[in-house]
Design a protein around this motif. Sequence first.
Motif, PDB file in Angstrom:
ATOM      1  N   ILE A  34      27.543  73.679  31.691  1.00  0.00           N
ATOM      2  CA  ILE A  34      26.477  73.601  32.524  1.00  0.00           C
ATOM      3  C   ILE A  34      26.222  74.883  33.304  1.00  0.00           C
ATOM      4  O   ILE A  34      25.028  75.562  33.407  1.00  0.00           O
ATOM      5  CB  ILE A  34      26.506  72.656  33.666  1.00  0.00           C
ATOM      6  N   PHE A  35      27.364  75.419  33.686  1.00  0.00           N
ATOM      7  CA  PHE A  35      27.218  76.731  34.563  1.00  0.00           C
ATOM      8  C   PHE A  35      26.783  78.076  33.440  1.00  0.00           C
ATOM      9  O   PHE A  35      26.051  78.980  33.913  1.00  0.00           O
ATOM     10  CB  PHE A  35      28.569  77.218  34.869  1.00  0.00           C
ATOM     11  N   ILE A  36      27.276  78.030  32.060  1.00  0.00           N
ATOM     12  CA  ILE A  36      26.817  78.783  31.184  1.00  0.00           C
ATOM     13  C   ILE A  36      25.164  78.786  31.164  1.00  0.00           C
ATOM     14  O   ILE A  36      24.408  79.925  31.258  1.00  0.00           O
ATOM     15  CB  ILE A  36      27.330  78.642  29.810  1.00  0.00           C
ATOM     16  N   CYS A  37      24.750  77.503  31.109  1.00  0.00           N
ATOM     17  CA  CYS A  37      23.358  77.361  31.103  1.00  0.00           C
ATOM     18  C   CYS A  37      22.631  77.980  32.028  1.00  0.00           C
ATOM     19  O   CYS A  37      21.639  78.807  32.013  1.00  0.00           O
ATOM     20  CB  CYS A  37      22.959  76.006  30.804  1.00  0.00           C
ATOM     21  N   LEU A  38      23.468  77.825  33.524  1.00  0.00           N
ATOM     22  CA  LEU A  38      22.468  78.199  34.726  1.00  0.00           C
ATOM     23  C   LEU A  38      22.583  79.442  34.611  1.00  0.00           C
ATOM     24  O   LEU A  38      21.794  80.315  35.286  1.00  0.00           O
ATOM     25  CB  LEU A  38      23.247  77.447  35.756  1.00  0.00           C
ATOM     26  N   ASP A  39      23.728  80.270  34.071  1.00  0.00           N
ATOM     27  CA  ASP A  39      23.751  81.550  34.305  1.00  0.00           C
ATOM     28  C   ASP A  39      22.556  82.163  33.239  1.00  0.00           C
ATOM     29  O   ASP A  39      21.843  83.158  33.822  1.00  0.00           O
ATOM     30  CB  ASP A  39      25.068  82.175  33.607  1.00  0.00           C
ATOM     31  N   SER A  40      22.471  81.693  32.182  1.00  0.00           N
ATOM     32  CA  SER A  40      21.581  82.159  31.242  1.00  0.00           C
ATOM     33  C   SER A  40      19.944  81.951  32.036  1.00  0.00           C
ATOM     34  O   SER A  40      19.084  82.851  31.743  1.00  0.00           O
ATOM     35  CB  SER A  40      21.329  81.436  29.969  1.00  0.00           C
ATOM     36  N   GLU A  41      19.885  80.810  32.738  1.00  0.00           N
ATOM     37  CA  GLU A  41      18.615  80.752  33.339  1.00  0.00           C
ATOM     38  C   GLU A  41      18.223  81.951  34.282  1.00  0.00           C
ATOM     39  O   GLU A  41      17.116  82.419  34.558  1.00  0.00           O
ATOM     40  CB  GLU A  41      18.318  79.364  34.043  1.00  0.00           C
ATOM     41  N   LEU A  42      19.309  82.206  35.268  1.00  0.00           N
ATOM     42  CA  LEU A  42      19.291  83.128  36.280  1.00  0.00           C
ATOM     43  C   LEU A  42      19.023  84.433  35.711  1.00  0.00           C
ATOM     44  O   LEU A  42      18.344  85.200  36.306  1.00  0.00           O
ATOM     45  CB  LEU A  42      20.450  83.024  37.155  1.00  0.00           C
ATOM     46  N   LEU A  43      19.480  84.621  34.443  1.00  0.00           N
ATOM     47  CA  LEU A  43      19.340  86.104  33.663  1.00  0.00           C
ATOM     48  C   LEU A  43      18.025  86.076  32.950  1.00  0.00           C
ATOM     49  O   LEU A  43      17.765  87.138  32.477  1.00  0.00           O
ATOM     50  CB  LEU A  43      20.615  86.342  33.065  1.00  0.00           C
ATOM     51  N   GLY A  44      17.153  84.951  33.057  1.00  0.00           N
ATOM     52  CA  GLY A  44      16.001  85.222  32.708  1.00  0.00           C
ATOM     53  C   GLY A  44      15.857  84.270  31.213  1.00  0.00           C
ATOM     54  O   GLY A  44      14.752  84.501  30.616  1.00  0.00           O
ATOM     55  N   ASP A  45      16.760  83.820  30.643  1.00  0.00           N
ATOM     56  CA  ASP A  45      16.583  83.297  29.304  1.00  0.00           C
ATOM     57  C   ASP A  45      16.699  81.659  29.343  1.00  0.00           C
ATOM     58  O   ASP A  45      17.645  80.964  29.223  1.00  0.00           O
ATOM     59  CB  ASP A  45      17.811  83.575  28.572  1.00  0.00           C
ATOM     60  N   SER A  46      15.391  81.035  29.937  1.00  0.00           N
ATOM     61  CA  SER A  46      15.229  79.830  30.124  1.00  0.00           C
ATOM     62  C   SER A  46      14.569  79.051  29.048  1.00  0.00           C
ATOM     63  O   SER A  46      13.700  79.862  28.589  1.00  0.00           O
ATOM     64  CB  SER A  46      14.655  79.569  31.544  1.00  0.00           C
ATOM     65  N   SER A  47      14.800  77.974  28.792  1.00  0.00           N
ATOM     66  CA  SER A  47      14.208  76.984  27.634  1.00  0.00           C
ATOM     67  C   SER A  47      14.188  75.828  27.930  1.00  0.00           C
ATOM     68  O   SER A  47      15.192  75.349  28.994  1.00  0.00           O
ATOM     69  CB  SER A  47      14.941  77.530  26.451  1.00  0.00           C
ATOM     70  N   PRO A  48      13.178  74.744  27.405  1.00  0.00           N
ATOM     71  CA  PRO A  48      13.420  73.238  27.491  1.00  0.00           C
ATOM     72  C   PRO A  48      14.390  73.087  27.072  1.00  0.00           C
ATOM     73  O   PRO A  48      15.179  72.029  27.602  1.00  0.00           O
ATOM     74  CB  PRO A  48      12.246  73.052  26.860  1.00  0.00           C
ATOM     75  N   HIS A  49      15.209  73.564  26.252  1.00  0.00           N
ATOM     76  CA  HIS A  49      16.386  72.984  25.468  1.00  0.00           C
ATOM     77  C   HIS A  49      17.462  73.151  26.271  1.00  0.00           C
ATOM     78  O   HIS A  49      18.263  72.094  26.443  1.00  0.00           O
ATOM     79  CB  HIS A  49      16.856  73.895  24.158  1.00  0.00           C
ATOM     80  N   SER A  50      17.740  74.227  27.022  1.00  0.00           N
ATOM     81  CA  SER A  50      18.731  74.575  28.178  1.00  0.00           C
ATOM     82  C   SER A  50      18.404  73.441  29.227  1.00  0.00           C
ATOM     83  O   SER A  50      19.514  72.654  29.911  1.00  0.00           O
ATOM     84  CB  SER A  50      18.369  75.907  28.876  1.00  0.00           C
ATOM     85  N   THR A  51      17.378  72.937  29.456  1.00  0.00           N
ATOM     86  CA  THR A  51      16.990  72.000  30.895  1.00  0.00           C
ATOM     87  C   THR A  51      17.571  70.533  30.427  1.00  0.00           C
ATOM     88  O   THR A  51      18.105  69.994  31.091  1.00  0.00           O
ATOM     89  CB  THR A  51      15.332  71.835  31.134  1.00  0.00           C
ATOM     90  N   VAL A  52      17.095  70.454  29.141  1.00  0.00           N
ATOM     91  CA  VAL A  52      17.657  68.901  28.560  1.00  0.00           C
ATOM     92  C   VAL A  52      19.014  68.936  28.487  1.00  0.00           C
ATOM     93  O   VAL A  52      19.775  67.778  28.814  1.00  0.00           O
ATOM     94  CB  VAL A  52      16.800  68.641  27.176  1.00  0.00           C
TER      95      VAL A  52
END
Length: 280
Positions: free
Chosen positions: A61-79
Amino acid sequence: MESPEWMAPLTWLCSSLAVINVIELVILVAFVYVKEIAVSKNAFTPFNVCLTVMYSSLVAIFICLDSELLGDSSPHSTVIQVFLTATFEQCYVSYCYVRGFPLVAEVHPQFTRMLKCSFYSLPPSLFATPVLVGLTMYTDDQYIQNLTSLLTRVAAIISGCLIIFSDTVILVSFIKYLHRTSINPSCIDKKFIVVSHYGVMSVLLGYLAMVFYVLFVVYSSSRYYIFVCACFSGIATAMGAMKLALYYEDFKKSVSVNVVTAERGRSNGLTVKSKSAFGS
């Protein structure tokens, strides 16, 4: 997207908690290998499995959140995040249920049936959430999006109510047991006291996580979701500490039993010698 002034602190928080949970996972695996597998105990107990899944889910979860904060967000990450959050919550409730149910049965036996029903009703509503979020994300039909969004909120409310109910029953039982032992020390069970102390800490963190989750839903700010996960990290730490504390209680008990056995052996030996001396 989070406001710029929050980006750096939140990224640092997610990275730090990910590292902490990796360290805790390594400690857990090492502890299980040295203290349980090495002495031919079953390593795949419900507690070990739940703790391992909790730590692993938090790291992901924290890896996914870090990726989103750094601008690499995607629907896959949210799911993935929603699924891992549901997985963590299921493991947390399972851990609390297995540890707390005997205490509830002793302190509040009238709630055992409702607690059991709540426990077995939770998984469908928890794991319906990532499915519904996925449908919302991957469909272009506005009607389906609105419907799945509504059902997602309904599932979240149901699972939230079930978790709050089970947490409250277990918390009240923990507090009542601790109060009982303070009044009547003769009924003390050291393991129940350990479970009660760490259980109270975990449930209170669970309440705090619920508050942050409500703020996340109301304000749609990712910082509150990160605070929810930070509370989850605290819960996992408390659960791991509970396991170590319970092992320490077992260790103290075994040492005291060995000491008593040795003292009895010495006293019996002295008695035999004295009888032999006086009889000769």
